[in-house]
Design an enzyme around this catalytic site. Structure first.
Site, PDB file in Angstrom:
ATOM      1  N   CYS A  79       0.594  -1.421  -0.258  1.00  0.00           N
ATOM      2  CA  CYS A  79       0.371  -0.471  -0.330  1.00  0.00           C
ATOM      3  C   CYS A  79       0.987   1.201   0.450  1.00  0.00           C
ATOM      4  CB  CYS A  79      -1.205  -0.301   1.579  1.00  0.00           C
ATOM      5  SG  CYS A  79      -2.258   0.944   0.963  1.00  0.00           S
ATOM      6  N   HIS A 169      -3.581  -5.650   1.966  1.00  0.00           N
ATOM      7  CA  HIS A 169      -2.681  -5.490   2.557  1.00  0.00           C
ATOM      8  C   HIS A 169      -2.834  -7.420   3.634  1.00  0.00           C
ATOM      9  CE1 HIS A 169      -2.212  -1.410   4.408  1.00  0.00           C
ATOM     10  NE2 HIS A 169      -2.960  -1.456   3.642  1.00  0.00           N
ATOM     11  N   GLU A 171      -0.769  -8.353   5.729  1.00  0.00           N
ATOM     12  CA  GLU A 171      -0.637  -8.930   7.062  1.00  0.00           C
ATOM     13  C   GLU A 171      -1.703  -8.395   7.597  1.00  0.00           C
ATOM     14  OE1 GLU A 171      -0.460  -5.653   5.023  1.00  0.00           O
ATOM     15  OE2 GLU A 171      -1.119  -4.176   6.517  1.00  0.00           O
TER      16      GLU A 171
HETATM   17  N1  GLN Z   1      -3.144   6.261   1.272  1.00  0.00           N
HETATM   18  C1  GLN Z   1      -2.125   6.251   1.640  1.00  0.00           C
HETATM   19  C2  GLN Z   1      -1.128   6.725   1.203  1.00  0.00           C
HETATM   20  O1  GLN Z   1      -1.477   7.437   0.085  1.00  0.00           O
HETATM   21  C3  GLN Z   1      -2.326   4.742   1.267  1.00  0.00           C
HETATM   22  C4  GLN Z   1      -3.119   3.614   2.421  1.00  0.00           C
HETATM   23  C5  GLN Z   1      -2.360   2.869   3.078  1.00  0.00           C
HETATM   24  O2  GLN Z   1      -1.234   2.487   3.530  1.00  0.00           O
HETATM   25  N2  GLN Z   1      -3.521   1.953   3.477  1.00  0.00           N
HETATM   26  O3  GLN Z   1      -0.041   6.559   1.445  1.00  0.00           O
END
Ligand code: GLN
Length: 197
Positions: A79, A169, A171
């Site tokens: 992410c 995610h 995890e």
């Molecule tokens: N929206 C977040 C970002 O731009 C990422 C979201 C996440 O890691 N769950 O960093």
């Protein structure tokens, strides 16, 4: 085998727990001297890419981490970690480690309605649960980067050599298969073309 987890912000404890459940020793990277320890792979967790990027710079972690990845350290970004590894962010002027040939869209599913679950095919693994939280998606990959998974036509996982990224995610789900996949990369047993490294 020891896997380091960048522990500045975000969901790093969940990665440590998943790796521990797979019998892997972990260490946290919080400051520059932590990088002196020996480790075989690095996880960059989800959270906020802007915050993690800023902290990495302020703590003097940015250049040494970038150099280690460039030198072949296996890395798994989830992410926000994916955003930090991307060469380009389509809807943001910022650029971070930029070690992967991928172009991403931050908050690609909208901010409010951006959290959802899916079940999709992941190359080499099969169908797995995928949890998205204000996730990015990958608009395109080039060079040696290859697509590993798509949800609704959008690329949500990719790999380039020893670098692995997911927009979701793993995890946070009970299924450890993506972490296992990363550990195979760390062990040098899994190569993009299936050939031995
Ligand atoms: N929206 C977040 C970002 O731009 C990422 C979201 C996440 O890691 N769950 O960093």
């Amino acid at each position: 085998m020891r896997v380091a987890v960048l522990a500045l912000q975000g969901a790093f404890i969940e990665h440590e727990a998943m790796l521990a459940s797979l019998g892997v020793e972990t260490l946290e990277i919080r400051q520059k001297k932590d990088l002196l320890a020996s480790f075989d792979g690095l996880v960059i967790p989800g959270g906020e890419s802007t915050v993690q990027g800023k902290l990495m710079r302020e703590l003097g972690l940015f250049d040494p981490i970038r150099e280690k990845i460039k030198a072949g350290l296996p890395v798994f970004g989830t992410c926000a970690g994916l955003i930090l590894l991307a060469d380009r962010i389509l809807n943001d002027d910022r650029r971070y480690l930029a070690t992967m040939d991928i172009e991403v869209v931050r908050n690609g599913y909208g901010r409010q309605s951006g959290s959802f679950n899916a079940q999709e095919e992941f190359a080499g693994i099969g169908r797995i649960p995928m949890t998205f939280i204000r996730a990015p998606y990958i608009e395109r990959v080039w060079g040696d980067a290859e697509v590993l998974a798509r949800v609704d036509g959008k690329i949500v996982a990719a790999r380039q050599g020893r670098q692995l990224v997911t927009a979701f995610h793993p995890e946070l789900d009970a299924d450890p298969s993506v972490h296992r996949f990363f550990l195979e990369i760390v062990k040098g047993r899994s190569c993009p073309n299936g050939s031995a490294e």
